[in-house]
Structures are given as C-alpha cells and as structure tokens.
Scaffold this active site. Structure first.
Site, PDB file in Angstrom:
ATOM      1  CB  ILE A  73      -0.968  -0.005   1.221  1.00  0.00           C
ATOM      2  CG1 ILE A  73      -2.014   1.097   1.155  1.00  0.00           C
ATOM      3  CG2 ILE A  73      -0.212   0.069   2.556  1.00  0.00           C
ATOM      4  CD1 ILE A  73      -3.087   0.882   0.170  1.00  0.00           C
ATOM      5  N   GLY A 108       3.574   1.786  -1.694  1.00  0.00           N
ATOM      6  CA  GLY A 108       4.258   2.006  -2.971  1.00  0.00           C
ATOM      7  C   GLY A 108       3.429   2.872  -3.917  1.00  0.00           C
ATOM      8  CD  GLU A 131      12.968  -6.204 -15.342  1.00  0.00           C
ATOM      9  OE1 GLU A 131      13.994  -6.818 -15.061  1.00  0.00           O
ATOM     10  OE2 GLU A 131      12.921  -5.368 -16.268  1.00  0.00           O
ATOM     11  CE1 TYR A 176      10.250  -6.974  -8.649  1.00  0.00           C
ATOM     12  CE2 TYR A 176      10.599  -7.151 -11.025  1.00  0.00           C
ATOM     13  CZ  TYR A 176       9.812  -6.783  -9.951  1.00  0.00           C
ATOM     14  OH  TYR A 176       8.571  -6.231 -10.170  1.00  0.00           O
ATOM     15  NE  ARG A 199       8.738   3.686 -11.445  1.00  0.00           N
ATOM     16  CZ  ARG A 199       8.821   2.353 -11.277  1.00  0.00           C
ATOM     17  NH1 ARG A 199       8.584   1.795 -10.100  1.00  0.00           N
ATOM     18  NH2 ARG A 199       9.113   1.587 -12.299  1.00  0.00           N
ATOM     19  CB  SER A 229       7.144  -7.692 -13.313  1.00  0.00           C
ATOM     20  OG  SER A 229       8.179  -6.987 -13.949  1.00  0.00           O
TER      21      SER A 229
HETATM   22  P1  GDR Z   1      13.235  -1.658 -14.242  1.00  0.00           P
HETATM   23  O1  GDR Z   1      13.224  -0.117 -13.796  1.00  0.00           O
HETATM   24  O2  GDR Z   1      14.476  -2.354 -13.820  1.00  0.00           O
HETATM   25  O3  GDR Z   1      12.876  -1.706 -15.704  1.00  0.00           O
HETATM   26  O4  GDR Z   1      12.022  -2.275 -13.370  1.00  0.00           O
HETATM   27  P2  GDR Z   1      14.405   0.930 -13.525  1.00  0.00           P
HETATM   28  O5  GDR Z   1      13.789   2.258 -13.692  1.00  0.00           O
HETATM   29  O6  GDR Z   1      15.114   0.654 -12.236  1.00  0.00           O
HETATM   30  O7  GDR Z   1      15.464   0.639 -14.710  1.00  0.00           O
HETATM   31  C1  GDR Z   1      15.135   0.835 -16.066  1.00  0.00           C
HETATM   32  C2  GDR Z   1      16.378   0.747 -16.938  1.00  0.00           C
HETATM   33  O8  GDR Z   1      17.194   1.889 -16.704  1.00  0.00           O
HETATM   34  C3  GDR Z   1      18.559   1.476 -16.618  1.00  0.00           C
HETATM   35  N1  GDR Z   1      19.333   2.448 -15.831  1.00  0.00           N
HETATM   36  C4  GDR Z   1      19.128   2.763 -14.539  1.00  0.00           C
HETATM   37  N2  GDR Z   1      18.190   2.342 -13.669  1.00  0.00           N
HETATM   38  C5  GDR Z   1      18.218   2.867 -12.413  1.00  0.00           C
HETATM   39  N3  GDR Z   1      17.272   2.498 -11.527  1.00  0.00           N
HETATM   40  N4  GDR Z   1      19.135   3.800 -12.032  1.00  0.00           N
HETATM   41  C6  GDR Z   1      20.112   4.250 -12.882  1.00  0.00           C
HETATM   42  O9  GDR Z   1      20.947   5.078 -12.525  1.00  0.00           O
HETATM   43  C7  GDR Z   1      20.107   3.716 -14.214  1.00  0.00           C
HETATM   44  N5  GDR Z   1      20.864   3.934 -15.305  1.00  0.00           N
HETATM   45  C8  GDR Z   1      20.389   3.163 -16.283  1.00  0.00           C
HETATM   46  C9  GDR Z   1      18.470   0.106 -15.967  1.00  0.00           C
HETATM   47  O10 GDR Z   1      19.694  -0.620 -16.160  1.00  0.00           O
HETATM   48  C10 GDR Z   1      17.270  -0.468 -16.690  1.00  0.00           C
HETATM   49  O11 GDR Z   1      17.672  -1.006 -17.924  1.00  0.00           O
HETATM   50  C11 GDR Z   1      10.836  -1.554 -13.081  1.00  0.00           C
HETATM   51  C12 GDR Z   1      10.450  -1.861 -11.625  1.00  0.00           C
HETATM   52  O12 GDR Z   1       9.379  -1.014 -11.250  1.00  0.00           O
HETATM   53  C13 GDR Z   1      10.006  -3.297 -11.469  1.00  0.00           C
HETATM   54  O13 GDR Z   1       9.531  -3.494 -10.138  1.00  0.00           O
HETATM   55  C14 GDR Z   1       8.882  -3.573 -12.471  1.00  0.00           C
HETATM   56  O14 GDR Z   1       8.472  -4.905 -12.352  1.00  0.00           O
HETATM   57  C15 GDR Z   1       9.374  -3.282 -13.874  1.00  0.00           C
HETATM   58  O15 GDR Z   1       9.791  -1.934 -13.958  1.00  0.00           O
HETATM   59  C16 GDR Z   1       8.269  -3.500 -14.897  1.00  0.00           C
END
Ligand code: GDR
Length: 331
Positions: free
Chosen positions: A9, A11, A129, A151, A186, A127
């Site tokens: 809840i 999130g 993922e 994950y 987010r 997801s």
């Molecule tokens: P994701 O989301 O892994 O797709 O999962 P995230 O925003 O963390 O990463 C997306 C892509 O961006 C690249 N990336 C970075 N990511 C983060 N967090 N921080 C950085 O500095 C950065 N630089 C590049 C990542 O490598 C990746 O490729 C999200 C989550 O919400 C999951 O819980 C959900 O299930 C999926 O989306 C659908």
C-alpha cells in the site's frame, strides 16, 4: 460496500489503487509491515478513509489474520522488493518477499476462503521483467519467460503459483503482467524519476550532473494511474486470466533524457550525464515492448497518458516540489 485488501500500500501503485477503489465506493484496507511505518502518515493524508492492517508477506499467520479480519471481496498483491538492482544484492530476501510472499497470500486466501457465493478474488502484480532476455517482440501473454534478475525469477515464481492456484483450487486469481509504469509518485531510485528529479535540481542550480548506468536499454513506459485501472478491471471479469498491460511504445533511456531535457529547455543532455558503473547491472534486460491487445479487447482497457505527457508531468511536479524546498530553505 465492497472490501479490498491491498499489500504494498505504501508504494506508487498501492497509493493510486487505494484512491481509485475508494472513489468507486470500496472500503479499502492496506497491509502495512512493521511498527510506526514512516509512510503511514502520508497514506492517511492522501486517503483519509483508508484503514491500515498490520501484517507481513514473510509471515503467513499474519496474512491469515489480516484476511480474516478484513473479509475482503478482493485482494491486490502489490507488495514486493520491487527494485531490480537491489534484488541482485539481496537475492534471498527478494525470493522471500517477491516470490514466496505470493504463495503465502494465496494460502491465506485459500484457507480463509470467503463465502461460496462470494469467494475472494485475487490480483497478482506480475511484471514484464519476467520476459527478461526476450524470446519475441512485442511480448504478449504467451511469450515464454527468461528472467534476468533475482527479482524477475521471483516474479516468475509468483506468476506461476497464481496460475497454479487458479487451476488447482478454482480460485478467481488473475495476474497482470505490467510493463514499466511511472508517475510523479515513482520512487527516486527508478531511472525515470531519478532523471526528472535530478533535471529539476539542475534547472534550479542545486545539482550539476546526473550519474546513470546503461543508457541503451529500452522500456515500454506507461502512466501508473492508468495501470491500476487495469488491475481493477481484471477482478471484475467473470473468469480470472492473465493480461499484458503496456503502451505498445518503447524508448531507450537516451530518448527519455532527450525528451526530458528538451521539455526543460535544454538543447543537449549529454554534458549533464555521467556514466557510473555502480548503476550497471550484472545482467540487463535490453528491450521491452508489450502487446496489450488482449487487455484492450477483453477488458476495454487502453492507456490514456502518452510518453511525452508522462515525462512532462513528472518533470513539472519535481520542479514544483524542488522549488518549494528551495523557498522553504531560504525563508
Ligand atoms: P526496471 O526499472 O528495472 O525496468 O524495473 P528501472 O527504472 O530501475 O530501470 C530501467 C532501466 O534503466 C537502466 N538504468 C538505470 N536504472 C536505475 N534504476 N538507475 C540508474 O541510474 C540507471 N541507469 C540506467 C536500468 O539498467 C534499466 O535497464 C521496473 C520496476 O518497477 C520493477 O519493479 C517492475 O516490475 C518493472 O519496472 C516492470
């Protein structure tokens, strides 16, 4: 009055879903772990009619007690370790909460049951993922899974368990395979919000650069407010099923940067972005693109907020809140 129990809840999705269900006349209960959870106050401010119930996805008796107390018509299981990068460092904890937590919630529902006339309906937050190293593009419900992180592996377990309980015990259990969905709410650790928040701080002169990992991966990014609507629609169907929820558009992190910096009035983003290997992942998901045809045809669901509008909303919200922090500091 229908009753809903939501895990996760605190999130982003839990917050949107609780407001959506309240607006539809539900009595909403949120499962909250630990003592004096720091997010409880914010939740109650956002949705004063929300009820909080103690419980933890690691603790089956607490889930049975919560389901018994709430007597829900619908349970939405959104609780998880949801940050992919963290799951590499805390793989066992991720399996425990993101994976086994689903099984425990399904067991609690099976044990408590609900009435024969009114059995408890269950939603599992699966997801994109799970598709990981994708076997086909775009990805749909029948695309095989190949997860690329602890994950993703845990989510596959939760998804398969949901299907198994549906088939074994005739549970009304549905699974939403949601592609990335973002919003002003987010968490700052996810790449979209990290970019829009850092960009707002750059614009206001509080920060100089953003440190990021891999810029070449591509994601199908939608708006979280649209996606919680799909969760609710799945539980209103006569038959439980699995649905891909996505926009059908994909963009790289580079494209996200281009659009965000343009909206903020910059010609070029590159001088403001550094590569930091700490944000690279041991295994990456390169390209996600969802085909939500089934959700459109069966649920009548379509996304409303497009990519550019999503980035604009997030940046403008961050600019406003960073500006007011700045003003408060100056006063
Ligand atoms: P994701 O989301 O892994 O797709 O999962 P995230 O925003 O963390 O990463 C997306 C892509 O961006 C690249 N990336 C970075 N990511 C983060 N967090 N921080 C950085 O500095 C950065 N630089 C590049 C990542 O490598 C990746 O490729 C999200 C989550 O919400 C999951 O819980 C959900 O299930 C999926 O989306 C659908």
């Amino acid at each position: 009055m229908k009753r809903a129990l939501i895990t996760g809840i605190t999130g982003q999705d839990g917050r949107y879903l609780s407001q959506l269900l309240t607006s539809k006349g539900y009595q909403v209960f949120g499962l909250i772990a630990g003592q004096a959870n720091p997010k409880a106050k914010l939740l109650m401010e956002e949705n004063p009619s929300l009820d909080l119930v103690g419980g933890d996805l690691r603790d089956l008796p607490s889930l049975i007690a919560a389901v018994e107390q709430v007597q829900p018509d619908e349970v939405y299981n959104l609780g998880a370790i949801s940050f992919v990068q963290l799951s590499f460092k805390q793989a066992e904890l991720t399996a425990e909460i993101t994976g086994l937590g689903v099984l425990r919630m399904l067991e609690a529902i099976r044990i408590v049951g609900g009435t024969d006339k009114n059995p408890i309906r269950f939603y599992q937050a699966s997801s994109s993922e799970m598709f990981g190293k994708v076997r086909e593009t775009p990805q749909k419900e029948s695309t095989p899974f190949h997860p690329r992180s602890p994950y993703g592996v845990a989510k596959v377990f939760g998804h398969d368990m949901t299907v198994n309980y549906r088939e074994s015990y005739d549970l009304h259990a549905s699974s939403g395979i949601l592609f990335n969905h973002e919003s002003e709410r987010r968490g700052l650790e996810f790449v979209t919000r990290k970019i829009t928040n850092s960009l707002a701080r750059i614009k206001l002169g509080i920060q100089d650069t953003i440190s990021l990992g891999n810029l070449d991966s591509a994601r199908d990014w939608g708006y979280a407010g649209d996606y919680v609507e799909a969760m609710w629609l799945m539980l209103q169907q006569d038959e439980p099923d699995d649905y891909v929820i996505a926009t059908g558009e994909t963009h790289t992190i580079r494209e996200f940067l281009e659009v965000a910096f343009r909206i903020a009035g910059y010609d070029d983003w590159e001088p403001f972005v550094n590569h930091d290997t700490r944000f690279d992942r041991p295994a990456e998901v390169d390209l996600l693109l969802g085909d939500a045809t089934k959700a459109r045809e069966k649920l009548g669901w379509t996304p409303k907020v497009g990519f550019e509008e999503l980035v604009t909303r997030m940046y403008e919200s961050d600019l406003k809140s960073e500006q007011s922090n700045l003003d408060a500091g100056r006063r």
